[in-house]
Design a protein around this motif. Structure first.
Motif, mmCIF file in Angstrom:
data_model
loop_
_atom_site.group_PDB
_atom_site.id
_atom_site.type_symbol
_atom_site.label_atom_id
_atom_site.label_comp_id
_atom_site.label_asym_id
_atom_site.label_seq_id
_atom_site.Cartn_x
_atom_site.Cartn_y
_atom_site.Cartn_z
ATOM 1 N N SER A 270 -8.927 2.020 8.408
ATOM 2 C CA SER A 270 -9.869 3.025 8.771
ATOM 3 C C SER A 270 -9.871 3.406 10.496
ATOM 4 C CB SER A 270 -11.128 3.177 8.260
ATOM 5 O OG SER A 270 -11.910 4.114 8.697
ATOM 6 N N ASP A 271 -9.973 2.083 10.938
ATOM 7 C CA ASP A 271 -10.339 2.285 12.409
ATOM 8 C C ASP A 271 -8.920 2.388 13.213
ATOM 9 O OD1 ASP A 271 -13.035 2.151 12.029
ATOM 10 O OD2 ASP A 271 -13.301 0.215 12.786
ATOM 11 N N TRP A 272 -7.959 1.822 12.877
ATOM 12 C CA TRP A 272 -6.860 1.571 13.652
ATOM 13 C C TRP A 272 -5.692 2.208 13.113
ATOM 14 C CZ3 TRP A 272 -7.886 0.311 18.410
ATOM 15 C CH2 TRP A 272 -9.280 -0.407 18.813
ATOM 16 N N GLY A 273 -5.595 2.945 12.047
ATOM 17 C CA GLY A 273 -4.260 3.996 11.670
ATOM 18 C C GLY A 273 -3.230 2.857 11.113
ATOM 19 N N MET A 274 -3.663 1.644 10.341
ATOM 20 C CA MET A 274 -2.713 0.718 9.794
ATOM 21 C C MET A 274 -2.857 0.791 8.298
ATOM 22 S SD MET A 274 -3.400 -2.453 12.233
ATOM 23 C CE MET A 274 -3.476 -2.462 13.911
ATOM 24 N N ASP A 275 -1.576 0.447 7.720
ATOM 25 C CA ASP A 275 -1.453 0.400 6.268
ATOM 26 C C ASP A 275 -2.172 -1.183 5.786
ATOM 27 O OD1 ASP A 275 0.516 -1.524 6.819
ATOM 28 O OD2 ASP A 275 2.091 -0.104 6.292
ATOM 29 N N ARG A 276 -2.118 -1.539 4.760
ATOM 30 C CA ARG A 276 -2.861 -2.891 4.185
ATOM 31 C C ARG A 276 -1.716 -3.986 4.767
ATOM 32 N NH1 ARG A 276 -6.524 -4.515 1.000
ATOM 33 N NH2 ARG A 276 -6.886 -2.405 0.335
ATOM 34 N N ARG A 277 -0.603 -3.950 4.757
ATOM 35 C CA ARG A 277 0.109 -5.124 5.142
ATOM 36 C C ARG A 277 -0.099 -5.383 6.720
ATOM 37 N NH1 ARG A 277 4.562 -5.306 8.038
ATOM 38 N NH2 ARG A 277 4.967 -3.041 7.778
ATOM 39 N N GLU A 278 -0.224 -4.359 7.396
ATOM 40 C CA GLU A 278 -0.313 -4.329 8.867
ATOM 41 C C GLU A 278 -1.721 -4.753 9.142
ATOM 42 O OE1 GLU A 278 2.727 -0.491 10.045
ATOM 43 O OE2 GLU A 278 0.497 -0.225 9.757
ATOM 44 N N ALA A 279 -2.697 -4.182 8.508
ATOM 45 C CA ALA A 279 -4.173 -4.585 8.563
ATOM 46 C C ALA A 279 -4.284 -6.297 8.175
ATOM 47 C CB ALA A 279 -5.037 -4.007 7.787
ATOM 48 N N GLU A 280 -3.419 -6.664 7.385
ATOM 49 C CA GLU A 280 -3.538 -8.386 7.435
ATOM 50 C C GLU A 280 -2.935 -9.043 8.029
ATOM 51 O OE1 GLU A 280 -4.551 -10.052 4.669
ATOM 52 O OE2 GLU A 280 -4.929 -8.771 2.503
ATOM 53 N N SER A 281 -2.029 -8.505 8.883
ATOM 54 C CA SER A 281 -1.224 -9.121 9.886
ATOM 55 C C SER A 281 -2.267 -9.068 11.221
ATOM 56 C CB SER A 281 0.168 -8.491 10.401
ATOM 57 O OG SER A 281 0.663 -9.119 11.416
ATOM 58 N N ALA A 282 -2.961 -7.915 11.501
ATOM 59 C CA ALA A 282 -3.677 -7.742 12.581
ATOM 60 C C ALA A 282 -4.936 -8.439 12.303
ATOM 61 C CB ALA A 282 -4.166 -5.936 12.690
ATOM 62 N N LEU A 283 -5.552 -8.851 11.358
ATOM 63 C CA LEU A 283 -6.748 -9.498 11.048
ATOM 64 C C LEU A 283 -6.576 -11.160 11.570
ATOM 65 C CD1 LEU A 283 -9.549 -9.254 9.793
ATOM 66 C CD2 LEU A 283 -8.533 -10.023 7.736
ATOM 67 N N LYS A 284 -5.348 -11.754 11.792
ATOM 68 C CA LYS A 284 -4.962 -12.936 12.481
ATOM 69 C C LYS A 284 -5.404 -12.881 13.728
ATOM 70 C CE LYS A 284 -1.470 -13.426 8.906
ATOM 71 N NZ LYS A 284 -0.116 -13.727 8.534
ATOM 72 N N HIS A 285 -5.301 -11.890 14.312
ATOM 73 C CA HIS A 285 -5.611 -11.631 15.848
ATOM 74 C C HIS A 285 -7.023 -10.871 16.221
ATOM 75 C CE1 HIS A 285 -1.348 -12.268 15.364
ATOM 76 N NE2 HIS A 285 -1.652 -13.278 16.433
ATOM 77 N N ARG A 286 -7.880 -11.452 16.712
ATOM 78 C CA ARG A 286 -9.246 -10.902 16.687
ATOM 79 C C ARG A 286 -9.556 -10.138 18.217
ATOM 80 N NH1 ARG A 286 -12.316 -12.101 12.204
ATOM 81 N NH2 ARG A 286 -13.853 -10.754 13.061
ATOM 82 N N SER A 287 -8.745 -10.620 19.272
ATOM 83 C CA SER A 287 -9.247 -10.167 20.558
ATOM 84 C C SER A 287 -8.029 -9.500 20.917
ATOM 85 C CB SER A 287 -9.432 -11.167 21.341
ATOM 86 O OG SER A 287 -10.577 -11.968 21.116
ATOM 87 N N TYR A 288 -8.240 -8.448 21.544
ATOM 88 C CA TYR A 288 -6.939 -7.540 21.868
ATOM 89 C C TYR A 288 -7.338 -6.934 23.573
ATOM 90 C CZ TYR A 288 -5.489 -7.411 17.108
ATOM 91 O OH TYR A 288 -5.098 -7.764 15.824
ATOM 92 N N PHE A 289 -6.185 -6.883 24.332
ATOM 93 C CA PHE A 289 -6.259 -6.243 25.663
ATOM 94 C C PHE A 289 -5.143 -5.278 26.006
ATOM 95 C CE2 PHE A 289 -6.096 -6.545 30.477
ATOM 96 C CZ PHE A 289 -6.885 -5.580 30.597
ATOM 97 N N CYS A 290 -5.091 -4.213 26.139
ATOM 98 C CA CYS A 290 -3.847 -3.188 26.396
ATOM 99 C C CYS A 290 -4.299 -2.285 27.272
ATOM 100 C CB CYS A 290 -3.466 -2.400 24.977
ATOM 101 S SG CYS A 290 -2.019 -1.498 25.136
ATOM 102 N N PHE A 291 -3.149 -2.002 28.225
ATOM 103 C CA PHE A 291 -3.258 -0.958 29.392
ATOM 104 C C PHE A 291 -2.008 -0.206 29.635
ATOM 105 C CE2 PHE A 291 -2.894 -5.070 31.355
ATOM 106 C CZ PHE A 291 -2.002 -4.842 32.436
ATOM 107 N N PRO A 292 -2.067 0.838 30.153
ATOM 108 C CA PRO A 292 -0.629 1.645 30.526
ATOM 109 C C PRO A 292 -0.173 0.993 31.573
ATOM 110 C CG PRO A 292 -2.418 3.179 30.368
ATOM 111 C CD PRO A 292 -3.109 1.849 30.329
ATOM 112 N N LEU A 293 1.083 0.815 31.860
ATOM 113 C CA LEU A 293 2.084 0.578 33.106
ATOM 114 C C LEU A 293 2.542 1.837 33.826
ATOM 115 C CD1 LEU A 293 4.134 -2.421 31.719
ATOM 116 C CD2 LEU A 293 2.358 -2.639 33.265
#
Length: 350
Positions: A270-293
């Motif tokens: 719901s929060d990150w626009g993922m399907d179930r397979r992608e959400a399962e993979s994302a759950l393995k990484h709890r911390s995120y940092f991203c910024f534009p170049l």
């Protein structure tokens, strides 16, 4: 079981058939088949013209009755004459009853409904910008075949584009620069709790399709992923690309409440626009940092980091990391984009 029929045609007819087929970019067999099917369809709906004439006649009569029903001064026909003409017409045509009777006949008849459907046959052929398009099963198959060929051509082109991007990335030593960057003091101070699950990569605008992001290099210090495509509405990278602002999430599942595994998956989807397979993979990484170049006021890509553990990043250090990345990585990514212009298509298919 499909039956096959053989029809003999003369030399002149055969030549004409081939000429017409060539103009329409069809095989003579397909053209002959379309003629036969068209003839069968016309035979099936042979009462369409009669029914159309009846409908048009009824519409004209109704329009005439409406003209008679309005009050118009006339130097030729007096009001009394109009009154008697109107009464005479309605005497022989009680329209509400006539319409109900017609609907009942159509509902009970086995052929009337196909005849009504045949009225819309003209809508299956349209002219647009001088080109005529016939909306039938054969056209549908052609469009599906063309779409499959386009998709196949895009996949083949992407393979060649991937190879060219690998060559360009190697030329500017982007992977070596990224490895040096994550070992710098500013990044180490950002990731005080760095573990084996920490990884970092770079995304750029997809060179083939608009509205997508392209993973330029494999994850560093270890991992795969180069060449993958993501929608600009996918996850944290899509959000950062659209908002053009940095985003640091030290827990993918905020606020921190007790949830079942299924509830966690549902929240990520719901929060990150993922399907179930992608959400399962994302759950393995709890911390995120991203910024534009950004290079010379141009957004050229994204720097993305994640880690398996919660609270892996020190939010007070993110501005230092971003500044260093703009200095060391953004110019290289800009050069990759400029050199990849020869293989870029930027088609929009979604």
């Amino acid at each position: 079981m499909t039956a096959t029929y053989y029809i003999s045609v003369g030399e002149v007819s055969d030549k004409l058939l081939r000429q017409v087929a060539s103009k329409r970019n069809m095989s003579p067999e397909d053209l002959a088949r379309s003629y036969v099917l068209s003839g069968l369809e016309n035979t099936r709906f042979q009462g369409v013209r009669y029914l159309t004439a009846c409908v048009i006649t009824a519409a004209v009569v109704l329009f005439g009755v409406w003209l008679l029903s309005i009050s118009l001064p006339s130097p030729v026909i007096g009001p009394k004459a109009l009154h008697w003409i109107r009464e005479f017409t309605f005497l022989f045509a009680p329209w509400p009853l006539t319409i109900l009777l017609a609907l009942w006949i159509v509902a009970r008849s086995e052929t009337s409904f196909p005849m009504l459907l045949g009225l819309f046959g003209a809508l299956r052929r349209i002219k647009l910008f001088g080109a005529e398009i016939e909306l039938n099963e054969q056209t549908k198959r052609r469009i599906q075949s063309a779409a499959s060929e386009i998709e196949l051509a895009l996949r083949e082109y992407k393979t060649r584009a991937d190879k060219e991007l690998v060559r360009i990335v190697a030329r500017y030593q982007v992977e070596q620069a990224l490895s040096k960057f994550i070992d710098s003091g500013s990044v180490k101070s950002l990731t005080l709790k760095r573990d084996k699950g920490f990884r970092c990569t770079i995304h750029i605008p997809d060179p083939i399709r608009d509205g997508r992001l392209y993973q330029l290099v494999d994850y560093c210090p270890s991992g795969l992923g180069r060449g993958r495509e993501f929608s600009t509405r996918f996850g944290i990278i899509g959000k950062v690309w659209r908002t053009e602002g940095p985003l640091l999430e030290n827990d993918l599942l905020t606020p921190q409440v007790q949830r079942t595994h299924e509830e966690e998956i549902d929240k990520i989807m719901s929060d990150w626009g993922m399907d179930r397979r992608e959400a399962e993979s994302a759950l393995k990484h709890r911390s995120y940092f991203c910024f534009p170049l950004v290079h010379e006021n141009r957004k050229v890509g994204l720097l993305y980091m994640d880690a398996e553990e919660k609270d892996s990043f020190d939010g007070t250090k993110q501005s230092d990391v971003s500044a260093r990345a703009q200095e060391e990585l953004a110019p290289l990514v800009a050069k990759v984009l400029d050199d990849s212009a020869t293989v870029s298509l930027h088609v929009e298919l979604d």
